[in-house]
Write a protein that holds these residues in place. Sequence first.
Motif, short mmCIF file in Angstrom:
data_model
loop_
_atom_site.label_atom_id
_atom_site.label_comp_id
_atom_site.label_asym_id
_atom_site.label_seq_id
_atom_site.Cartn_x
_atom_site.Cartn_y
_atom_site.Cartn_z
N HIS A 3 1.29 -5.42 6.71
CA HIS A 3 2.49 -4.72 7.15
C HIS A 3 3.39 -5.66 7.95
O HIS A 3 4.17 -5.23 8.80
N ASN B 262 8.80 6.54 6.21
CA ASN B 262 7.57 6.95 5.54
C ASN B 262 7.94 7.30 4.10
O ASN B 262 8.64 8.29 3.88
N LYS C 166 2.77 2.44 2.31
CA LYS C 166 2.80 3.15 3.59
C LYS C 166 4.17 3.10 4.26
O LYS C 166 4.57 4.05 4.95
N TYR C 167 4.88 1.98 4.09
CA TYR C 167 6.17 1.81 4.77
C TYR C 167 7.26 1.42 3.78
O TYR C 167 7.03 0.67 2.84
N ASP D 251 0.82 -1.21 0.00
CA ASP D 251 0.00 0.00 0.00
C ASP D 251 0.85 1.27 0.00
O ASP D 251 0.32 2.39 0.03
#
Length: 471
Positions: free
Chosen positions: A244, A217, A202-203, A200
């Motif tokens: 995640h 990020n 995000k990380y 996604d």
Amino acid sequence: MAATGSFFIRKKRVVEGRGRKRKAEDGEGEVHKKLTTKLNEEISSDSETESVGHNKKDAEELEIEETAQEKKLRLAKLYLEQLRREEEEKAEEEQFESDLIGGRLQEEVLEQKGKLKRLLAKDYVSPDISEIRLLRGHQLPVTCLVVSPDDKYIFSASKDCSIIKWDVSCGKKLHTIHRGHKGTGDRHLGHIFSMAISSDGKYLATGDRNKLILIWNPATCQHLYTFKGHKDAVSGLSFRKGTHQLYSASHDRSVKVWNVDQNAYVETLFGHQDAITGLDSLSRERCVTAGGRDRTVRVWKIVEEAQLVFHGHESSIDCIQLINEEYMISGADDGSLALWTVNKKKPLVTVRTAHGIHGDPGIQQPNWITSVAALLNSDLVASGASSCSHDSKIKLWKCGEGFKSLELLFNIPVVGFVNSLKFSSSGDFLVAGMGQEHRLGRWWRLKEAKNGIYIIPLKKSETKQQPGDSK
């Protein structure tokens, strides 16, 4: 007289017809007016002209001879015919959409089962060398890279301990995370060997020679967490797709599982007898690793707390990549390229000296395969190698019928060590991380090579994909 009689007969018809017309109009009232208005709006001039006649004279005669009831019936039939055609068109559109949705659902089911194989390799042709872009910004060899899930950005890392975020469209550097300072803990101080990005976006995770995993990020390039626990260099990282959950592999021979959302360590897996050199994962709660000089590939079943051991290469296995949940590709320093299925402990096919040989006669050695990549859920894979000369190549391969063969599609000439390869999600381009040295050491150095990343546009032939190309 014959002509006169004929005139009066016609005249009489006209009068009678008009009388009946007025009577019908008086009897029908507003209903007839609404029907006529509706028909005039919905029936095209072409269809009406075709039904009434092809010239003005025929239309006038028909209007004169046609009674109000007959006209109403004719228009009603035309209206019904128009409605029938519209319903047929609507049904065709719904069937087309249903087929598309059905195809997508079938692909999703196959992907979840790990059996989706899109036959795309046959559509690709050799790229135009002049269109390949070299992006330079690292001072030392690029060791690893990832492409963002939306294919807009590339993140690369290097032996100079820096991380760069690139814009794919224009090739500009958007952000650089420089080498850290001792005691800060929020930057890398050792060579960065591995990198992964969550599905996604995000990380972003990076692992270095100093045993650390740093979490970032990707949007802001701000440091979030630092994971400690490995006892040697972190050589492989991969996020489980759709989650995640992070897997890490190390030269300490272990695989660790982390929960990035909770900034937490989960567990450690043991089994390899030598430094782990590569790691990958997809949607299932499992990962695959290359065991370097122990010459094994292992599939780790996290939930079952079990591992499958695969043998096939005769030398150190340096890179591995999943094609889907069922198939994987690996490369070794003896120049062999192997295609595997998780259902068999031996490779389905092995290509010896896949990237040729180098050296003088009598002391020739195969070119070391340093990286592999796969276009997810397809039959297209790529391999990169190191060479003592300037004629290094990236090779693209087609997995043959039943994934029982590897067929060379074309070569892409490059200079240097191909330390990392990644396909874009769309399959529109391939990214190669290049260096003057191998990512894990400095056994030899190619001075003519450039440290940077190549963005290689991938071209497809104009032949369209035929239905049923997914299995």
